[in-house]
Design an enzyme around this catalytic site. Structure first.
Site, PDB file in Angstrom:
ATOM      1  N   ASP A 126       0.863  -1.167   0.000  1.00  0.00           N
ATOM      2  CA  ASP A 126       0.000   0.000   0.000  1.00  0.00           C
ATOM      3  C   ASP A 126       0.912   1.232   0.000  1.00  0.00           C
ATOM      4  OD1 ASP A 126      -3.251   0.482   1.522  1.00  0.00           O
ATOM      5  OD2 ASP A 126      -2.146   1.691   0.069  1.00  0.00           O
TER       6      ASP A 126
HETATM    7  C1  GLC Z   1      -4.366   4.100  -0.471  1.00  0.00           C
HETATM    8  C2  GLC Z   1      -5.246   2.959  -0.067  1.00  0.00           C
HETATM    9  C3  GLC Z   1      -5.284   1.828  -1.076  1.00  0.00           C
HETATM   10  C4  GLC Z   1      -5.120   2.385  -2.486  1.00  0.00           C
HETATM   11  C5  GLC Z   1      -3.729   2.965  -2.576  1.00  0.00           C
HETATM   12  C6  GLC Z   1      -3.470   3.588  -3.961  1.00  0.00           C
HETATM   13  O1  GLC Z   1      -3.670   4.596   0.640  1.00  0.00           O
HETATM   14  O2  GLC Z   1      -5.028   2.377   1.215  1.00  0.00           O
HETATM   15  O3  GLC Z   1      -6.540   1.143  -0.905  1.00  0.00           O
HETATM   16  O4  GLC Z   1      -5.288   1.352  -3.438  1.00  0.00           O
HETATM   17  O5  GLC Z   1      -3.478   3.951  -1.564  1.00  0.00           O
HETATM   18  O6  GLC Z   1      -4.300   4.686  -4.154  1.00  0.00           O
END
Ligand code: GLC
Length: 717
Positions: free
Chosen positions: A258
């Site tokens: 993440d």
């Molecule tokens: C965010 C979220 C995740 C998302 C990623 C990219 O912090 O936790 O669900 O896919 O970043 O945007």
């Protein structure tokens, strides 16, 4: 490309190029105006712009034109490597359908799949190659803002929803990513990004079940989660990231972190340096580092000094190239990017109609004392902060545009072909105190026969980084509702929310409550159709509605405990003491899992079993007669639950094992069948085996998890 050619590409890369294949930044970092050195949230690594152009994938596709231009610029820099764009297409791309929690309430996997295909079709034409969806984190705590993105509190149903979304994305031409692996939904106190502490048994039995189910639809990626799990960040759990996901489950796709989570190993107090973050992450089987660059900064040196094997690095790079190969990007780097087709398919009438149907099937009628559906001749006053509000498309709404959504007022006036009296009454803001709008609202209500009040929480008060300690409708709105109630007219509440809100204080003032979640682009039209009976509500909530924040987390598939209450009452009222519960609150939710009313009524009767005993390896068949005893046609979702009464590891009082959504005309009846197999009785026993244990079981069937018919059967050797 075949695997040999891909391996050749890998072997021809330098260590620096390999590390960049495993790095992903947002597309805005390529913008000349952004500062020169690109780092992560903890500033433990850093790469400069020119190098950023050489990463293997990119986050947040801007649009088709920019995607093509960025790819062209890369080729102009002599970078032949194809460049997939990845984006959170969570509940629509430009035509936004209801948030995933609402979609799960439809109990219609075909509709969920069709909506995902719609999203993928719009997205792939506009340069998107991969979506970071489905999110299948178990949602048991309404205080956690991200329950909005999931499919609720049941592991089995969360898996079914995730599988349907994957099928839809694949039909629409994009790859997908199951997230957030793992256990993110168990954030302590529902507080965003907070610690999770989950036993291995609970992980496997509840929190991992949906991720595992999704594997059946071959997702291309998994995303590792932010949360600390049992004292270690998830990337510190080789037994989960490698032994379980890669070896036991056989997932050989790409695992991406993440955003910034690799550097956060430092913030967690787990890794002291960026170099250590890189080592731990690559050794956990993580392939792509999103939002930071400790891979780019330290992997080459870690390999050169023998701390990390080049073989491990090559494995990760090969998986990324295999993803690009599966996307067909070596043959056609731009894939389905097609500006003309995009402009044809985007926000199409058929897409809007599909999204509208999702509003109609995902909304949940929680209460109706006969005031719904409204007669078109009724003189209504339309009030409340969400009555003429476009910001109803939900959080994580892709490229959805607020101004393209249909408000409730627009939907109602379009249906009635006339204007309706409207006053906002108050704001939707948390901590708002201004009551000055109440009077105008009361004035138009005094002229009307009935009141339709659109209330709830704003779309940006749920979703990521939007947990709430108090899950009630904001106080200003509760005061507003009380004032409306004092007018002594029929009061319909249309409630917006990204989570089940605490409604117990206002429930008694409403003659009807239609829960519409965050309904998306076609919200106003779908809600108008429901209010006026052009569509009949059939949604069933996939999360229990807490009576108060103090009940959270609350979920139907809980354990009985050693001292179950005899009466579902606060002990201070019932006088029942020394029992599981509260002095000042019920144990039961205001509305249970699986609950949702219709404009007609359904009756379950004649509940039968083909046999009272089931031998291992055999099956028995249950059946029940379902009759539409009301005056309108409608859908009912019959739900089948099982309780294993005595087991080596205590089993929940009910577990959803199957469902059937059936359309019945007024007066029509059908016999509904359900096959019980040994497989569905299995669980992680005390011996650690995944097996069914002989003994007594209860079987329930009904229109929700509370009001059921019950029978018994036995599993014998
Ligand atoms: C965010 C979220 C995740 C998302 C990623 C990219 O912090 O936790 O669900 O896919 O970043 O945007």
């Amino acid at each position: 490309m075949n695997i040999k050619e891909l391996k050749k590409l890998v072997s021809d890369m330098s260590l620096e190029e390999k590390a960049l294949q495993l790095t992903q930044y947002p597309v805005y970092e390529l913008d000349e105006k952004t500062e020169a050195v690109v780092t992560g949230l903890c500033d433990l690594g850093g790469i400069d712009r020119e190098v950023l152009w050489r990463t293997g994938t990119i986050l947040n596709a801007p649009n088709g034109e920019t995607a093509q231009s960025i790819r062209k610029t890369r080729r102009g820099k002599g970078i032949a490597d194809p460049f997939p764009f990845m984006l959170d297409v969570i509940h629509g791309y430009r035509t936004i359908y209801p948030v995933p929690l609402a979609m799960a309430c439809t109990f219609n996997t075909a509709l969920i799949e069709d909506c995902a295909e719609l999203a993928a079709t719009e997205a792939s034409c506009d340069g998107v190659d991969v979506t970071f969806s489905p999110m299948v984190d178990l949602g048991r705590d309404a205080r956690w803002g991200r329950v909005m993105e999931g499919a609720g509190e049941d592991p089995y149903w969360s898996g079914e929803v995730g599988k349907a979304m994957i099928r839809g994305y694949h039909r629409g031409g994009i790859a997908c990513c199951v997230k957030h692996f793992a256990g993110y939904g168990a954030a302590e106190a529902g507080r965003e990004y907070n610690t999770t502490d989950i036993s291995e048994r609970n992980l496997r039995e509840y929190y991992l079940r949906a991720y595992r189910a999704c594997l059946k639809e071959q997702p291309e990626m998994f995303m590792s989660s932010f949360n600390l799990l049992n004292g270690k960040p998830i990337l510190g759990h080789k037994e989960i990231m490698l032994d379980l996901l890669r070896k036991e489950w056989g997932f050989n796709g790409v695992v991406i972190s993440d955003f910034g989570a690799v550097e956060e190993l430092y913030e967690h107090g787990y890794c002291e340096t960026g170099r250590d973050c890189a080592r731990v992450a690559i050794e956990s089987g993580l392939d792509i580092e999103m939002g930071s660059s400790v891979y780019a900064s330290y992997l080459p040196e870690l390999v050169r000094t023998g701390v990390v094997s080049e073989e491990r690095l090559d494995e990760a790079v090969l998986r990324v190239l295999e993803l690009k190969n599966k996307l067909g990007m070596y043959e056609n780097p731009d894939r389905f990017t097609d500006i003309q087709k995009r402009d044809e398919v985007t926000l199409s009438e058929s897409g809007r109609a599909l999204s509208r149907r999702a509003v109609e099937e995902g909304s949940v009628l929680l209460k109706n004392d006969g005031v719904l559906p409204l007669k078109e001749s009724a003189k209504i006053a339309l009030v409340g902060p969400f009555a003429d509000e476009h910001e109803i498309i939900g959080n994580w709404a892709g490229k959805g545009r607020i101004e393209e959504s249909v408000t409730v007022k627009e939907g109602v006036e379009s249906l009635l072909q006339k204007n309706v009296p409207y006053e906002r009454g108050c704001s939707w803001k948390l901590f708002e105190t201004d009551e000055s709008g109440f009077e105008e609202a009361e004035h138009i209500c005094a002229q009307a026969d009935m009141i339709v009040a659109c209330v709830g929480e704003h779309m940006m008060n749920s979703g990521e980084a939007h947990s709430r300690a108090d899950i009630r409708i904001p106080e200003i709105q509760r005061k507003f509702i009380m004032r409306l109630h004092e007018l002594e007219k029929p009061l319909v509440l249309v409630v917006f929310g990204g989570r089940p809100l605490g409604l117990s204080e206002i429930e008694e003032f409403a003659d009807a409550i239609l829960y519409v979640w965050q309904p998306g682009t076609e919200g106003g039209n779908g809600i108008a159709n429901l209010l006026y009976g052009k569509a009949t509500p059939c949604g069933k909530t996939v999360m229990s509605f807490p009576r108060s924040s103090g009940q959270c987390p609350i979920y139907y598939n809980c354990f009985t405990t050693g001292r179950p209450k005899k009466q579902d009452m606060p002990s201070a009222l019932s006088g029942e003491e020394w029992r599981t519960g509260y002095d000042d609150e019920y144990n039961s939710p205001l509305y249970p899992f699986g609950y949702g009313l219709s404009y007609t009524e359904f009756e379950y009767s004649d509940f039968k079993l083909s046999a009272a005993k089931m031998k291992r390896g055999e099956k028995i068949v249950a059946s029940v007669k379902l009759k539409n005893v009301g005056k309108r046609d409608g859908y009912e979702t019959a739900q089948w639950y099982i309780h294993d009464l005595f087991a080596s590891i205590v089993r929940p009082v009910k577990e959803l094992k199957g469902y059937e959504k059936i359309f019945l005309k007024a007066g029509e009846e059908k016999r509904v069948y359900f096959e019980i197999t040994e497989e569905m009785l299995k669980f992680y026993t005390d011996g650690g085996k995944y097996a069914a244990e002989t003994g007594a079981f209860e079987l329930y069937v009904g229109g929700n998890s509370r009001d059921c018919l019950k029978t018994n059967f036995e599993l014998v050797d």
